[in-house]
Scaffold this motif. Structure first.
Motif, PDB file in Angstrom:
ATOM      1  N   GLY A 142      28.624  29.182  40.764  1.00  0.00           N
ATOM      2  CA  GLY A 142      29.986  28.754  40.486  1.00  0.00           C
ATOM      3  C   GLY A 142      30.102  27.538  39.594  1.00  0.00           C
ATOM      4  N   ARG A 143      28.977  26.994  39.164  1.00  0.00           N
ATOM      5  CA  ARG A 143      29.002  25.800  38.304  1.00  0.00           C
ATOM      6  C   ARG A 143      27.818  25.819  37.343  1.00  0.00           C
ATOM      7  NH1 ARG A 143      25.404  22.041  40.836  1.00  0.00           N
ATOM      8  NH2 ARG A 143      26.284  20.328  39.600  1.00  0.00           N
ATOM      9  N   GLY A 144      27.633  26.962  36.674  1.00  0.00           N
ATOM     10  CA  GLY A 144      26.467  27.130  35.823  1.00  0.00           C
ATOM     11  C   GLY A 144      26.380  26.110  34.705  1.00  0.00           C
ATOM     12  N   GLU A 145      27.473  25.935  33.965  1.00  0.00           N
ATOM     13  CA  GLU A 145      27.456  24.982  32.851  1.00  0.00           C
ATOM     14  C   GLU A 145      27.336  23.549  33.354  1.00  0.00           C
ATOM     15  OE1 GLU A 145      30.169  23.820  28.917  1.00  0.00           O
ATOM     16  OE2 GLU A 145      30.684  25.552  30.173  1.00  0.00           O
ATOM     17  N   GLU A 146      28.042  23.249  34.428  1.00  0.00           N
ATOM     18  CA  GLU A 146      27.973  21.895  34.980  1.00  0.00           C
ATOM     19  C   GLU A 146      26.573  21.585  35.492  1.00  0.00           C
ATOM     20  OE1 GLU A 146      29.879  19.230  38.641  1.00  0.00           O
ATOM     21  OE2 GLU A 146      30.544  21.296  38.297  1.00  0.00           O
ATOM     22  N   PHE A 147      25.931  22.560  36.143  1.00  0.00           N
ATOM     23  CA  PHE A 147      24.583  22.333  36.659  1.00  0.00           C
ATOM     24  C   PHE A 147      23.618  22.027  35.524  1.00  0.00           C
ATOM     25  CE2 PHE A 147      20.358  24.045  37.582  1.00  0.00           C
ATOM     26  CZ  PHE A 147      20.019  23.298  38.702  1.00  0.00           C
ATOM     27  N   PHE A 148      23.720  22.789  34.431  1.00  0.00           N
ATOM     28  CA  PHE A 148      22.815  22.546  33.305  1.00  0.00           C
ATOM     29  C   PHE A 148      23.051  21.167  32.705  1.00  0.00           C
ATOM     30  CE2 PHE A 148      22.014  22.732  28.700  1.00  0.00           C
ATOM     31  CZ  PHE A 148      20.650  22.978  28.716  1.00  0.00           C
TER      32      PHE A 148
END
Length: 263
Positions: A142-148
């Motif tokens: 649910g937070r792919g871009e934020e995690f990266f």
């Protein structure tokens, strides 16, 4: 010590010598696997499904197979033949072919110097994801871009500066706190470079053994990913898009031909 030397000699044997004194590959299979590894990389594997999807399925294979059999395979065979004929690396081989082609050989070395550093960083990021994949739930759910941006590359937002009331002077300059080395990425990158050195420090005698793993593992992983993919819900729609969806009008567009040659 003798036992350790025997183990080391088995794991990293000295390369055999050809008649001209150059190191020789231990077998034809290892040479072919190394050649395959040079022409098909991680990008080919990871981008392929999206390329087929973005180009609407079945008709994609026409320009792709044409590029493979008309361009890719003949060029690969030509490069191998030149190297075998002149018994040298890219610079020596192309220089012996014609002195004006020495730059072509140098360009191939330059590509290697350019590609290797950013591939190592990509692998470091992949290893970071691999480490986090053992946690449940997955931290990027649910937070792919934020995690990266936050966890992997630590892309911290800058601290905005400010001007005086009349805008004539700078009170505080913009600060970028996220410019330091990332410990995990640096560690994985160093580990990757170490593995590269281990794979080549004894020449093709050792590399000829390593390629069985480096080429065999991607094949096994690909089979696993395909098996997992076809077991997902609505996987039949994806298979239909791959092999049973024909949109001939797409062949009149230059994009599909460009991406096919690039792949």
């Amino acid at each position: 010590m003798d036992v350790l030397r025997k183990i080391g000699g088995w794991f990293a044997p000295p390369p055999n010598k050809a008649e001209d004194g150059r190191d020789a590959w231990p077998s034809r299979a290892s040479f072919l696997l190394a050649s395959m590894g040079g022409c098909a990389g991680m990008g080919n594997l990871l981008r392929y499904p999206s390329q087929v999807y973005n180009n609407h399925g079945l008709q994609w294979y026409i320009p792709y197979l044409m590029a493979v059999f008309i361009v890719a395979i003949p060029v690969l065979v030509l490069e191998i033949a030149i190297g075998q004929a002149y018994r040298g690396g890219s610079v020596v081989a192309y220089n012996n072919l014609n002195q004006r082609l020495k730059g072509t050989g140098l360009s191939l070395l330059y590509v290697g110097f350019v590609v290797t550093p950013y591939f190592v960083v990509n692998l470091a990021w992949i290893m970071s994801y691999f480490r986090h994949s053992f946690t449940s739930p997955l931290p990027w759910t649910g937070r792919g871009e934020e995690f990266f941006n936050r966890d992997v590359v630590a892309n911290i937002d800058p601290i905005e500066g400010s001007l005086s009331a009349d805008g004539s002077s700078v009170l505080n300059y913009t600060q970028y706190p996220g410019t330091a080395l990332i410990g995990e990425t640096t560690g994985w990158a160093a580990f990757t470079f170490f593995l590269m050195w281990v794979s080549i420090f004894r020449g093709v005698g050792l590399t000829g053994r390593v390629v069985y793993f480096t080429m065999g593992l991607p094949i096994v992983v690909t089979i696993i990913l395909i098996g997992r993919s076809v077991s997902l819900e609505n996987a039949g729609e994806g298979v239909k898009l791959y092999f049973a969806t024909w949109r001939g009008s797409e062949l009149s567009k230059g994009t599909v031909w460009q991406t096919a040659c690039g792949q």
